[in-house]
Design an enzyme around this catalytic site. Structure first.
Site, PDB file in Angstrom:
ATOM      1  N   TYR A 240      30.929  63.867 -19.524  1.00 21.77           N
ATOM      2  CA  TYR A 240      29.941  64.837 -19.064  1.00 21.77           C
ATOM      3  C   TYR A 240      30.131  65.109 -17.562  1.00 21.77           C
ATOM      4  O   TYR A 240      31.089  64.633 -16.964  1.00 21.77           O
ATOM      5  CB  TYR A 240      28.531  64.368 -19.447  1.00 21.77           C
ATOM      6  CG  TYR A 240      28.421  64.272 -20.967  1.00 21.77           C
ATOM      7  CD1 TYR A 240      28.532  65.418 -21.747  1.00 21.77           C
ATOM      8  CD2 TYR A 240      28.292  63.046 -21.616  1.00 21.77           C
ATOM      9  CE1 TYR A 240      28.492  65.344 -23.145  1.00 21.77           C
ATOM     10  CE2 TYR A 240      28.256  62.968 -23.012  1.00 21.77           C
ATOM     11  CZ  TYR A 240      28.358  64.117 -23.770  1.00 21.77           C
ATOM     12  OH  TYR A 240      28.334  64.050 -25.140  1.00 21.77           O
TER      13      TYR A 240
ATOM     14  N   GLY B 291      24.575  49.934 -29.997  1.00 20.84           N
ATOM     15  CA  GLY B 291      24.194  51.311 -30.277  1.00 20.84           C
ATOM     16  C   GLY B 291      23.843  51.511 -31.732  1.00 20.84           C
ATOM     17  O   GLY B 291      22.689  51.323 -32.147  1.00 20.84           O
TER      18      GLY B 291
ATOM     19  N   ARG C 257      25.920  54.506 -16.001  1.00 26.13           N
ATOM     20  CA  ARG C 257      26.827  54.250 -17.120  1.00 26.13           C
ATOM     21  C   ARG C 257      28.190  54.902 -16.858  1.00 26.13           C
ATOM     22  O   ARG C 257      28.258  56.040 -16.392  1.00 26.13           O
ATOM     23  CB  ARG C 257      26.241  54.810 -18.422  1.00 26.13           C
ATOM     24  CG  ARG C 257      26.952  54.250 -19.656  1.00 26.13           C
ATOM     25  CD  ARG C 257      26.271  54.685 -20.932  1.00 26.13           C
ATOM     26  NE  ARG C 257      26.532  53.742 -22.020  1.00 26.13           N
ATOM     27  CZ  ARG C 257      26.721  54.109 -23.289  1.00 26.13           C
ATOM     28  NH1 ARG C 257      26.687  55.370 -23.638  1.00 26.13           N
ATOM     29  NH2 ARG C 257      26.940  53.194 -24.216  1.00 26.13           N
TER      30      ARG C 257
ATOM     31  N   GLN D 190      17.872  57.829 -19.737  1.00 26.08           N
ATOM     32  CA  GLN D 190      19.212  58.188 -19.286  1.00 26.08           C
ATOM     33  C   GLN D 190      19.230  59.646 -18.836  1.00 26.08           C
ATOM     34  O   GLN D 190      18.909  60.556 -19.605  1.00 26.08           O
ATOM     35  CB  GLN D 190      20.249  57.990 -20.405  1.00 26.08           C
ATOM     36  CG  GLN D 190      21.668  58.081 -19.833  1.00 26.08           C
ATOM     37  CD  GLN D 190      22.755  58.131 -20.880  1.00 26.08           C
ATOM     38  OE1 GLN D 190      22.652  58.873 -21.848  1.00 26.08           O
ATOM     39  NE2 GLN D 190      23.798  57.349 -20.699  1.00 26.08           N
TER      40      GLN D 190
HETATM   41  C1  8OZ Z   1      26.665  61.792 -29.505  1.00 23.55           C
HETATM   42  C2  8OZ Z   1      26.354  63.131 -29.728  1.00 23.55           C
HETATM   43  C3  8OZ Z   1      25.990  63.921 -28.671  1.00 23.55           C
HETATM   44  C4  8OZ Z   1      25.939  63.402 -27.378  1.00 23.55           C
HETATM   45  C5  8OZ Z   1      27.177  60.521 -25.283  1.00 23.55           C
HETATM   46  C6  8OZ Z   1      25.195  61.832 -24.962  1.00 23.55           C
HETATM   47  O1  8OZ Z   1      28.210  60.310 -25.947  1.00 23.55           O
HETATM   48  C7  8OZ Z   1      26.171  61.488 -25.776  1.00 23.55           C
HETATM   49  C8  8OZ Z   1      26.253  62.055 -27.158  1.00 23.55           C
HETATM   50  C9  8OZ Z   1      26.616  61.267 -28.232  1.00 23.55           C
HETATM   51  O2  8OZ Z   1      26.996  59.978 -24.200  1.00 23.55           O
END
Ligand code: 8OZ
Length: 360
Positions: A180, A317, A227, A100
């Site tokens: 993000y 998950g 995603r 990813q």
């Molecule tokens: C949990 C802690 C830090 C990052 C996501 C990459 O939620 C994460 C993430 C999950 O997609």
């Protein structure tokens, strides 16, 4: 047509998967200071290789892309070399693995960037925390990316995709979810840009679509997934009124690119599936290739959604953390082990590669 089974093989583009069960990406914060995957990672992923497809933990495409301590990268020769034992170990067991690809954008901290501000579509701080300096801290105020910087970010994803193939991955998943960078661009509540990457639904989708098209041109559509988490408040995403048309547009554009799959977090990430109203079936209908459903699935829900044709593959998950043999347990009805939250993030082999299988 007979009802498909979760436990029967599935063809994802050129890849034959053992079954329709996917290991969802899971952040575990065990990379070293150079952000090379930990020496235990090969064992960890190989233990879970009976999944039809493994999607790795989120992995940075550049130094700028980092938002948490000890999350791995795939932009240096050492990191690429560090992933090779992982892909080899999974392939040795006949498994399939995508990496990813991740840029956190504003979900970061100045201490990870030599005192400099993290980057974002706009200078709007998220109401969320990150993990730095061995503790949780509020994310820092970001700075808005200059228009001239955007091609560099697209290029970082392109290079990371090429690196992924060099490291032996079967493909990549572009992380467009969970608040993000790419998700930040999609949202009118995080993106108030007035250039070609902000404003309209089309403009806000531009970076995700540019990145995905570039990854496709580098490694091929059949090896590319994306995603999305349309209705999730993850990482401080504030709901906006146009989520449904925004994501309808995104999925139509992704469909035109012919990518292998969309991977949809249905509802609030790791939370309620009905956090806010959203028509996920509309996305399913707009996308001709594989739809991977995620969030709050158990065997029963996965079976019924598969029978209804609502999804092709189902990503689990947290259950994959404490149950390396999750596929076998779901198949046999063996009880599922609970995960230990104390060893979820950081540390070494404990709580990582020492969860037993039913057969011992
Ligand atoms: C949990 C802690 C830090 C990052 C996501 C990459 O939620 C994460 C993430 C999950 O997609």
């Amino acid at each position: 047509m007979s009802t498909p089974s979760l436990f029967e093989p599935y063809k994802l583009g050129p890849l034959n998967l053992f079954n329709r069960i996917v290991m969802a990406p899971l952040t575990r914060n065990r990379a070293g200071s150079d952000l090379v995957p930990s020496p235990f990672a090969a064992d960890y992923y190989a233990q879970r290789a009976s999944a039809g497809l493994i999607i790795t933990e989120a992995t940075q495409v550049s130094k700028q892309a980092q938002g948490y301590q000890n999350t791995p990268g795939i932009y240096t020769p050492e990191q690429i070399a560090g992933w090779r034992p992982v892909t080899d170990a999974v392939h040795a067991k006949g498994g399939r693995i995508f990496v990813q690809l991740w840029h956190v954008g504003r979900v970061s901290h100045v201490d990870l960037h030599g005192g400099e501000a993290p980057v974002a579509p706009s200078a709007i701080r998220a109401e969320t925390k990150t993990f730095v300096n061995n503790g949780f801290a509020d994310v820092s105020e970001p700075r808005a990316l200059d228009l001239e910087e955007i091609p560099g970010i697209v290029e970082d994803f392109r290079k990371a995709a090429a690196n992924a193939i060099e490291a032996g991955f079967d493909g990549v998943e572009v992380h467009g979810a969970n608040g993000y960078l790419l998700d930040q661009f999609l949202r009118e509540t995080a993106n108030v840009r007035t250039d070609a990457y902000g404003g309209s639904i089309e403009n806000r989708a531009r970076l995700l679509i540019d990145v995905t098209a570039t990854v496709v041109s580098e490694i091929g559509a059949q090896r590319t997934g994306v995603r999305l988490s349309p209705a999730s408040p993850a990482s401080g995403i504030v709901p906006s009124k146009d989520e449904q048309p925004q994501f309808n547009h995104v999925v139509e554009a992704l469909d035109r690119l012919g990518i292998a799959y969309i991977h949809v977090v249905e509802g609030a990430t790791s939370g309620p599936r009905d956090a806010r109203p959203f028509d996920f079936d509309a996305l399913r209908k707009k996308f001709r290739n594989t739809y991977i459903a995620n969030n709050g699935y158990d065997l029963e829900l996965a079976k019924s959604r598969l029978a209804e044709g609502k999804a092709d593959l189902f990503a689990f998950g947290h259950n994959f953390i404490a149950n390396p043999d999750l596929v076998e347990r779901l198949k046999s009805g063996a009880p599922l082990a609970p995960l230990n939250p104390a060893t979820l993030y950081g540390g070494g082999a404990q709580g990582y590669t020492d969860y037993p299988t039913v057969s011992g």
